[in-house]
Design a protein around this motif. Structure first.
Motif, short mmCIF file in Angstrom:
data_model
loop_
_atom_site.label_atom_id
_atom_site.label_comp_id
_atom_site.label_asym_id
_atom_site.label_seq_id
_atom_site.Cartn_x
_atom_site.Cartn_y
_atom_site.Cartn_z
N LYS A 42 0.75 -1.27 -0.36
CA LYS A 42 0.33 -0.08 -0.38
C LYS A 42 0.85 1.45 0.20
CE LYS A 42 -1.33 0.14 5.00
NZ LYS A 42 -2.01 -0.43 6.00
N ARG A 43 2.35 1.29 0.41
CA ARG A 43 2.72 2.27 0.85
C ARG A 43 3.95 2.60 -0.85
NH1 ARG A 43 6.30 2.67 5.95
NH2 ARG A 43 7.37 4.20 4.95
N SER A 44 3.74 1.51 -1.54
CA SER A 44 4.61 1.81 -2.79
C SER A 44 3.75 2.60 -3.86
CB SER A 44 4.44 0.22 -3.27
OG SER A 44 5.25 0.09 -4.70
N LYS A 45 4.71 3.10 -4.83
CA LYS A 45 4.44 4.50 -5.70
C LYS A 45 4.23 3.98 -7.17
CE LYS A 45 4.51 8.52 -2.95
NZ LYS A 45 5.13 9.77 -2.12
N HIS A 46 5.35 2.87 -6.93
CA HIS A 46 5.52 2.08 -8.57
C HIS A 46 5.29 0.69 -8.63
CE1 HIS A 46 7.09 6.28 -9.51
NE2 HIS A 46 7.46 6.69 -8.88
N ILE A 47 5.67 0.26 -9.76
CA ILE A 47 5.94 -1.35 -9.38
C ILE A 47 7.48 -1.24 -8.80
CG2 ILE A 47 5.34 -3.48 -10.99
CD1 ILE A 47 3.79 -1.84 -12.40
N ARG A 48 8.11 -2.20 -8.78
CA ARG A 48 9.42 -2.49 -8.26
C ARG A 48 10.41 -4.31 -8.41
NH1 ARG A 48 12.87 -1.38 -2.95
NH2 ARG A 48 14.49 -2.81 -3.69
N ILE A 49 11.04 -4.83 -9.07
CA ILE A 49 11.21 -5.49 -9.58
C ILE A 49 12.42 -6.20 -8.70
CG2 ILE A 49 11.87 -7.50 -10.69
CD1 ILE A 49 10.21 -5.45 -13.35
N THR A 50 11.96 -7.06 -8.41
CA THR A 50 13.59 -7.53 -7.03
C THR A 50 13.78 -8.97 -7.27
OG1 THR A 50 12.88 -6.02 -5.25
CG2 THR A 50 14.18 -8.03 -4.26
N VAL A 51 14.87 -9.66 -7.82
CA VAL A 51 15.00 -11.01 -8.03
C VAL A 51 16.10 -11.61 -6.85
CG1 VAL A 51 16.66 -12.31 -9.70
CG2 VAL A 51 16.12 -10.39 -10.69
N LYS B 35 24.75 3.91 -1.48
CA LYS B 35 23.55 3.33 -1.01
C LYS B 35 23.00 2.64 -2.39
CE LYS B 35 18.76 5.76 -2.59
NZ LYS B 35 18.09 6.96 -2.84
N LYS B 36 23.87 3.22 -4.16
CA LYS B 36 23.96 2.21 -5.25
C LYS B 36 24.31 0.75 -4.79
CE LYS B 36 25.41 3.31 -9.85
NZ LYS B 36 25.54 4.05 -10.82
N GLU B 37 25.28 1.49 -3.97
CA GLU B 37 26.58 -0.20 -3.74
C GLU B 37 25.68 -1.45 -3.23
OE1 GLU B 37 30.14 0.37 -2.51
OE2 GLU B 37 30.65 1.79 -4.06
N LEU B 38 24.23 -0.81 -1.54
CA LEU B 38 24.23 -1.75 -0.95
C LEU B 38 23.12 -1.80 -1.99
CD1 LEU B 38 23.70 -2.28 1.47
CD2 LEU B 38 22.39 -0.45 2.32
N HIS B 39 22.23 -1.60 -3.08
CA HIS B 39 21.13 -2.01 -3.44
C HIS B 39 21.48 -2.69 -4.75
CE1 HIS B 39 17.22 -1.40 -5.36
NE2 HIS B 39 17.96 -1.94 -7.12
N LYS B 40 22.56 -2.92 -5.11
CA LYS B 40 23.12 -3.70 -5.74
C LYS B 40 24.01 -5.74 -5.25
CE LYS B 40 26.31 -1.79 -9.05
NZ LYS B 40 27.34 -1.28 -9.04
#
Length: 173
Positions: free
Chosen positions: A8-17, A166-171
């Motif tokens: 419900k708090r999401s504003k966009h579609i997000r894909i996580t592998v 932040k960018k590295e952590l997301h990877k």
């Protein structure tokens, strides 16, 4: 395997592998499953890239993310997180209700509107740079409960290279 979740708090579609090779598609409730599927299909090449990257990596022991693994490492993670909060909160001096160590699947940390700080026990296995960033990030939510410019300025006060981290952590996820 695809898993669809409404958030419900999401504003966009997000894909996580995920490392177990499942593909999590998180979507706001107002987005239909069909629209989310079309979005995932449009990102098919990226998804395949992520899956190939996991195949190249060493296969992780399934027990690594088990409840037993969490219970074994939870107290060490708590000690680490509490020491980091003590260090960084000397600068910010924010009040909070509690610190919880959890076995989260999609987040490194979170902050509730009630002032509860939640952290993933797997932070224990990351470098200090990442742990510091997550702790500071959640502490700053105590003052700015959003990701506005003001929020990022607060983070930048103590973690000037936050964008790179932040960018590295997301990877890693």
């Amino acid at each position: 395997m695809y898993i669809f979740k409404n958030y419900k708090r999401s504003k966009h579609i997000r894909i996580t592998v995920r490392p177990d090779r499942t593909v999590l598609i998180t979507k706001p409730p107002f987005v239909s499953k069909e629209r989310a599927e079309l979005f995932a299909l449009s990102k098919g090449e990226w998804i395949q890239e992520q899956l190939r990257a996991y195949e190249k990596e060493q296969v992780l022991d399934v027990g690594m993310y088990s409840r037993e693994h969490y219970l074994l490492h939870r107290d060490k993670a708590r000690m680490l997180i509490e020491s980091k909060i003590e260090r960084w909160n000397k600068i910010y001096d924010y009040s909070f209700k509690s610190i919880r160590i959890k076995n989260m699947t999609t987040r490194w940390g979170s902050c509730s509107t009630k002032g509860n700080l939640n952290f993933n026990y797997k932070l224990l296995f990351l470098s200090d740079e990442f742990v510091d960033y997550v702790v500071v990030h959640e502490l700053c939510h105590l003052k700015e409960f959003n990701h506005s410019q003001n929020f990022w300025k607060l983070v930048e006060e103590t973690i000037p290279q936050y964008k790179k981290i932040k960018k590295e952590l997301h990877k890693i996820k």
